[in-house]
Design an enzyme around this catalytic site. Sequence first.
Site, mmCIF file in Angstrom:
data_model
loop_
_atom_site.group_PDB
_atom_site.id
_atom_site.type_symbol
_atom_site.label_atom_id
_atom_site.label_comp_id
_atom_site.label_asym_id
_atom_site.label_seq_id
_atom_site.Cartn_x
_atom_site.Cartn_y
_atom_site.Cartn_z
ATOM 1 N N ASN A 106 -21.775 12.851 -16.555
ATOM 2 C CA ASN A 106 -22.122 12.399 -15.202
ATOM 3 C C ASN A 106 -20.897 11.959 -14.391
ATOM 4 O O ASN A 106 -20.952 11.930 -13.164
ATOM 5 C CB ASN A 106 -23.130 11.236 -15.335
ATOM 6 C CG ASN A 106 -23.239 10.398 -14.087
ATOM 7 O OD1 ASN A 106 -24.005 10.724 -13.180
ATOM 8 N ND2 ASN A 106 -22.469 9.317 -13.998
ATOM 9 N N THR A 158 -25.162 5.968 -3.404
ATOM 10 C CA THR A 158 -24.114 5.320 -4.201
ATOM 11 C C THR A 158 -22.861 5.285 -3.336
ATOM 12 O O THR A 158 -22.894 5.742 -2.191
ATOM 13 C CB THR A 158 -23.806 6.131 -5.470
ATOM 14 O OG1 THR A 158 -23.220 7.375 -5.063
ATOM 15 C CG2 THR A 158 -25.057 6.406 -6.294
ATOM 16 N N ASP A 185 -10.956 8.394 -20.363
ATOM 17 C CA ASP A 185 -10.996 9.395 -19.287
ATOM 18 C C ASP A 185 -11.606 10.672 -19.865
ATOM 19 O O ASP A 185 -11.026 11.300 -20.746
ATOM 20 C CB ASP A 185 -9.557 9.636 -18.805
ATOM 21 C CG ASP A 185 -9.446 10.749 -17.776
ATOM 22 O OD1 ASP A 185 -10.454 11.453 -17.511
ATOM 23 O OD2 ASP A 185 -8.340 10.917 -17.224
ATOM 24 N N LYS A 223 -18.743 22.012 -9.296
ATOM 25 C CA LYS A 223 -20.160 21.797 -9.625
ATOM 26 C C LYS A 223 -20.883 23.124 -9.871
ATOM 27 O O LYS A 223 -21.823 23.188 -10.677
ATOM 28 C CB LYS A 223 -20.843 20.999 -8.513
ATOM 29 C CG LYS A 223 -20.420 19.533 -8.448
ATOM 30 C CD LYS A 223 -20.661 18.803 -9.767
ATOM 31 C CE LYS A 223 -20.808 17.308 -9.615
ATOM 32 N NZ LYS A 223 -20.872 16.609 -10.920
ATOM 33 N N TYR A 279 -14.970 20.255 -4.939
ATOM 34 C CA TYR A 279 -16.137 19.647 -5.602
ATOM 35 C C TYR A 279 -17.233 20.690 -5.839
ATOM 36 O O TYR A 279 -17.791 20.801 -6.939
ATOM 37 C CB TYR A 279 -16.633 18.501 -4.709
ATOM 38 C CG TYR A 279 -17.861 17.778 -5.184
ATOM 39 C CD1 TYR A 279 -17.809 16.902 -6.259
ATOM 40 C CD2 TYR A 279 -19.074 17.938 -4.513
ATOM 41 C CE1 TYR A 279 -18.946 16.208 -6.673
ATOM 42 C CE2 TYR A 279 -20.209 17.242 -4.916
ATOM 43 C CZ TYR A 279 -20.139 16.386 -5.996
ATOM 44 O OH TYR A 279 -21.266 15.706 -6.398
ATOM 45 N N ASP A 286 -16.983 4.607 -18.911
ATOM 46 C CA ASP A 286 -16.508 4.633 -17.518
ATOM 47 C C ASP A 286 -15.039 4.267 -17.471
ATOM 48 O O ASP A 286 -14.616 3.267 -18.041
ATOM 49 C CB ASP A 286 -17.317 3.676 -16.624
ATOM 50 C CG ASP A 286 -17.278 4.109 -15.172
ATOM 51 O OD1 ASP A 286 -18.318 4.516 -14.645
ATOM 52 O OD2 ASP A 286 -16.176 4.073 -14.571
HETATM 53 N N1 LIG Z 1 -24.881 10.320 -5.388
HETATM 54 C C1 LIG Z 1 -25.389 11.519 -5.133
HETATM 55 O O1 LIG Z 1 -26.258 11.701 -4.237
HETATM 56 C C2 LIG Z 1 -24.938 12.709 -5.916
HETATM 57 C C3 LIG Z 1 -25.324 13.980 -5.479
HETATM 58 C C4 LIG Z 1 -24.963 15.084 -6.238
HETATM 59 C C5 LIG Z 1 -24.226 14.907 -7.386
HETATM 60 N N2 LIG Z 1 -23.823 13.670 -7.776
HETATM 61 C C6 LIG Z 1 -23.057 13.554 -9.011
HETATM 62 O O2 LIG Z 1 -23.596 12.504 -9.788
HETATM 63 C C7 LIG Z 1 -22.556 11.921 -10.582
HETATM 64 C C8 LIG Z 1 -22.521 10.417 -10.366
HETATM 65 O O3 LIG Z 1 -22.227 10.153 -9.001
HETATM 66 P P1 LIG Z 1 -22.409 8.711 -8.321
HETATM 67 O O4 LIG Z 1 -22.935 8.972 -6.966
HETATM 68 O O5 LIG Z 1 -23.124 7.810 -9.240
HETATM 69 O O6 LIG Z 1 -20.860 8.286 -8.180
HETATM 70 P P2 LIG Z 1 -20.121 6.900 -8.485
HETATM 71 O O7 LIG Z 1 -18.778 7.012 -7.856
HETATM 72 O O8 LIG Z 1 -20.985 5.751 -8.096
HETATM 73 O O9 LIG Z 1 -19.987 6.890 -10.076
HETATM 74 C C9 LIG Z 1 -19.140 7.770 -10.758
HETATM 75 C C10 LIG Z 1 -18.505 7.024 -11.912
HETATM 76 O O10 LIG Z 1 -17.667 7.948 -12.651
HETATM 77 C C11 LIG Z 1 -16.531 7.225 -13.106
HETATM 78 N N3 LIG Z 1 -15.441 8.155 -13.395
HETATM 79 C C12 LIG Z 1 -14.705 8.859 -12.506
HETATM 80 N N4 LIG Z 1 -13.796 9.610 -13.149
HETATM 81 C C13 LIG Z 1 -13.951 9.382 -14.468
HETATM 82 C C14 LIG Z 1 -13.312 9.876 -15.636
HETATM 83 N N5 LIG Z 1 -12.306 10.760 -15.550
HETATM 84 N N6 LIG Z 1 -13.728 9.433 -16.843
HETATM 85 C C15 LIG Z 1 -14.742 8.526 -16.933
HETATM 86 N N7 LIG Z 1 -15.375 8.021 -15.859
HETATM 87 C C16 LIG Z 1 -14.990 8.445 -14.639
HETATM 88 C C17 LIG Z 1 -16.204 6.287 -11.964
HETATM 89 O O11 LIG Z 1 -15.409 5.192 -12.407
HETATM 90 C C18 LIG Z 1 -17.585 5.878 -11.479
HETATM 91 O O12 LIG Z 1 -18.030 4.664 -12.043
HETATM 92 C C19 LIG Z 1 -21.273 12.638 -10.174
HETATM 93 O O13 LIG Z 1 -21.012 13.694 -11.063
HETATM 94 C C20 LIG Z 1 -21.610 13.188 -8.804
HETATM 95 O O14 LIG Z 1 -20.812 14.296 -8.467
HETATM 96 C C21 LIG Z 1 -24.165 12.559 -7.062
#
Ligand SMILES: NC(=O)c1ccc[n+]([C@@H]2O[C@H](COP(=O)([O-])OP(=O)(O)OC[C@H]3O[C@@H](n4cnc5c(N)ncnc54)[C@H](O)[C@@H]3O)[C@@H](O)[C@H]2O)c1
Length: 298
Positions: A99, A205, A72, A175, A171, A37
């Site tokens: 993720n 989240t 990153d 995706k 986004y 992360d």
């Molecule tokens: N929460 C939902 O309902 C939902 C729905 C559809 C898709 N998603 C996808 O699920 C995944 C996780 O989402 P979430 O809701 O847990 O978000 P979140 O913001 O809680 O977690 C995402 C994490 O990714 C890390 N991150 C961001 N850029 C980064 C990089 N360049 N390198 C390494 N780490 C990095 C952030 O620091 C963060 O901790 C994402 O890809 C999101 O698009 C989530």
Amino acid sequence: MRLCEGRVAIVTGAGRGVGRAHAMMLAAHGARVIVNDLGATLQGDGNDPTPAAAVVDLIRKNGGDAVANGDDVSNWEGARRLVAHAVDTYGGLDVLVNNAGILRDRFLTNMTEDEWDAVVKVHLKGTFAPMRHAIDHWRARHKLTGEPVNARIINTTSISGLFGNPSQANYGAAKAGVAALTIIAARELGRLGVTCNAISPFAMTRMTEGLGQITPEQRRLGDPANNSPVVAWLASTDSQDITGRIFRIGSGFVSVMEGWENGPRFDPIDDAAALGAVIRTHIAKARKNTGPKGTPLD
Ligand SMILES: NC(=O)c1ccc[n+]([C@@H]2O[C@H](COP(=O)([O-])OP(=O)(O)OC[C@H]3O[C@@H](n4cnc5c(N)ncnc54)[C@H](O)[C@@H]3O)[C@@H](O)[C@H]2O)c1
């Protein structure tokens, strides 16, 4: 039953939210986990090693094995270092869960170049780059042994990309790209013994917390951990025959997504002026595009 005993797994963006839940569940199933992360804000700014370190502490406290990585994933060298971290620490890599993600929502009328570039970079290149370096590792392993490597890529898409969500052009496009990348990778990597699938998660989240008042029932259904059993099973050696599929994990259900397919067809017509009537007739016979809930729009 522990599904991933001894397997080495990278989970990107695992410091919080959905990725954190994946990392915890993979570790509970016996995987050794690289908790990646960057510690960025929701918009992708800054970095902070604390979230990844906290997840590693928790996994170790529960008797699991994990190390933190702050690279990153959308940076080519960062993604290379991440895969090398797994190989140097645990002697190999079996599972890559892509993720990590950020959001910079804006309607197209106002979206800036930076907002487009940042989101497409983290989601699309941030999926491709770790995949590419992991594939180098698996190809070398396959060459050495001649055996299928039994490895896994599990990507993360979204209903925003699968169905189209206004205000998320950057986004959603990224995706949708992740979904296509998943299918193409599955077709290319089968010969090495690498499967590639994706989930479209749902969770409460920081990414979704602006959605208004949340009931206790919604909070239960939105627990990030609800997304992780499918990931743990896909990560296991049991899932070798499943590739190129996308699993939507919704609010209280899991759905196997079905992709684009040919609809009603007609012979090519040279006269563009004659096309209007023909296209309307065929559109009337075609299934409608899906709406935001994944079923055809009325
Ligand atoms: N929460 C939902 O309902 C939902 C729905 C559809 C898709 N998603 C996808 O699920 C995944 C996780 O989402 P979430 O809701 O847990 O978000 P979140 O913001 O809680 O977690 C995402 C994490 O990714 C890390 N991150 C961001 N850029 C980064 C990089 N360049 N390198 C390494 N780490 C990095 C952030 O620091 C963060 O901790 C994402 O890809 C999101 O698009 C989530």
